[in-house]
Write a protein that holds these residues in place. Structure first.
Motif, mmCIF file in Angstrom:
data_model
loop_
_atom_site.group_PDB
_atom_site.id
_atom_site.type_symbol
_atom_site.label_atom_id
_atom_site.label_comp_id
_atom_site.label_asym_id
_atom_site.label_seq_id
_atom_site.Cartn_x
_atom_site.Cartn_y
_atom_site.Cartn_z
ATOM 1 N N MET A 217 -6.505 -12.745 22.127
ATOM 2 C CA MET A 217 -6.213 -13.593 21.017
ATOM 3 C C MET A 217 -5.228 -13.471 20.303
ATOM 4 S SD MET A 217 -9.513 -13.470 18.820
ATOM 5 C CE MET A 217 -8.695 -11.623 18.156
ATOM 6 N N LYS A 218 -4.560 -14.477 19.820
ATOM 7 C CA LYS A 218 -3.501 -14.619 18.653
ATOM 8 C C LYS A 218 -4.124 -15.207 17.563
ATOM 9 C CE LYS A 218 1.478 -15.976 18.565
ATOM 10 N NZ LYS A 218 1.977 -16.501 19.016
ATOM 11 N N LEU A 219 -3.536 -14.868 16.230
ATOM 12 C CA LEU A 219 -3.984 -15.989 15.470
ATOM 13 C C LEU A 219 -2.763 -17.023 15.088
ATOM 14 C CD1 LEU A 219 -5.100 -16.716 12.752
ATOM 15 C CD2 LEU A 219 -3.751 -14.789 11.401
ATOM 16 N N ASN A 220 -2.674 -18.714 14.966
ATOM 17 C CA ASN A 220 -2.099 -19.259 14.543
ATOM 18 C C ASN A 220 -1.942 -19.593 13.278
ATOM 19 O OD1 ASN A 220 -1.693 -19.456 17.710
ATOM 20 N ND2 ASN A 220 -3.289 -21.630 17.780
ATOM 21 N N VAL A 221 -1.508 -19.629 12.909
ATOM 22 C CA VAL A 221 -0.691 -20.721 11.728
ATOM 23 C C VAL A 221 -0.531 -22.275 12.096
ATOM 24 C CG1 VAL A 221 0.606 -20.232 8.979
ATOM 25 C CG2 VAL A 221 -0.137 -18.154 10.900
ATOM 26 N N VAL A 222 -0.906 -22.776 11.223
ATOM 27 C CA VAL A 222 -1.033 -24.421 11.559
ATOM 28 C C VAL A 222 -0.412 -24.782 9.792
ATOM 29 C CG1 VAL A 222 -2.824 -23.906 13.517
ATOM 30 C CG2 VAL A 222 -3.661 -24.811 10.817
#
Length: 258
Positions: free
Chosen positions: A1-6
């Motif tokens: 699982m990877k956190l995305n910054v949008v």
């Protein structure tokens, strides 16, 4: 699982995606949201602990609405049992969902408890127990201060729990880590969530204003009262549909949602 910054504009995309998903199955999603609200209301009627149990089920219920949106996105019809998706897992999944609910309920009661320091408990009693709301009560400075304090305290609480049920259910993240990752995701993407919140606030307020104006133009005093309830149910269903897309964009994983 990877956190995305949008980017910030993604917040408006979530709103549009939620609205678009809703109109694929408007009756089903509105019905599910009504069932969700009715269940909470019925539980709240139970003396003493009813409201607390309703609060405990809130994270699982919001997950169910997200899961319903996912069903719609996959071209499926969301059946009523989808609301219990959080409890249709193994023993560990059920335990994690109940633990999330317990922590949420305790935190919410804590927020209400702090508001009692301002107005002696009038706002907390109305919110948790119910009762009639008199205009004189609303206009009291202490009541208004308690309301604003509760709203300010609830905002960080909602960020902590925004993604937590979905992380626990779809990615098997432990309770403590799911709360932490939810908080980090919301703070890291605060610009997108700000746009998201502002757009939904404008939609809700604009719809209320439009219905009120139409009622005045047609000269029917009951029109607004009759039209607002179904309109708010539909908009609330759209809102919860859009939360699924906020989760989907904030995290990526090789795990296939089930």
């Amino acid at each position: 699982m990877k956190l995305n910054v949008v980017p910030a504009k993604t917040g408006s995309l979530w709103v549009r995606q939620g609205i678009r998903a809703f109109w694929k199955q408007p009756l089903a999603l509105t019905g599910l949201f009504f069932m969700f609200m009715a269940s909470m209301s019925v539980l709240s009627i139970v003396p003493v602990l009813g409201s607390f149990f309703a609060l405990m089920l809130l994270p699982a219920a919001t997950l169910g609405l997200m899961a319903a949106t996912r069903e719609v996105e996959l071209g499926k019809f969301p059946m009523p049992f989808i609301l219990a998706a959080g409890f249709r897992t193994g023993a560990e999944g059920k335990r994690n969902m109940l633990m999330l609910g317990l922590i949420y309920a305790l935190c919410f009661v804590g927020v209400m408890g702090l508001s009692t320091l301002v107005d002696g408990g009038d706002f907390a009693k109305l919110y948790l127990v119910g009762g009639s709301l008199e205009m004189e009560t609303i206009m009291e400075p202490d009541f208004q201060n308690a309301m604003w304090l509760s709203m300010m305290l609830y905002l960080p609480l909602s960020l902590v729990f925004w993604h937590a049920p979905a992380l626990t259910h779809w990615h098997g993240v432990p309770v403590g880590k799911s709360l932490f990752f939810s908080t980090v995701a919301c703070l890291s993407n605060w610009r997108a969530f700000l746009v998201f919140g502002l757009m939904w606030s404008a939609i809700f307020l604009g719809t209320t204003f439009a219905i009120t104006i139409i009622g005045s133009l047609v000269g029917d005093g009951d029109f607004a009262a009759m039209a607002l309830l179904p309109a708010m149910l539909m908009l609330a269903s759209m809102f919860f549909s859009s939360t699924y897309y906020s989760f989907k964009d904030c995290f990526t994983s090789d795990v296939i949602y089930a």
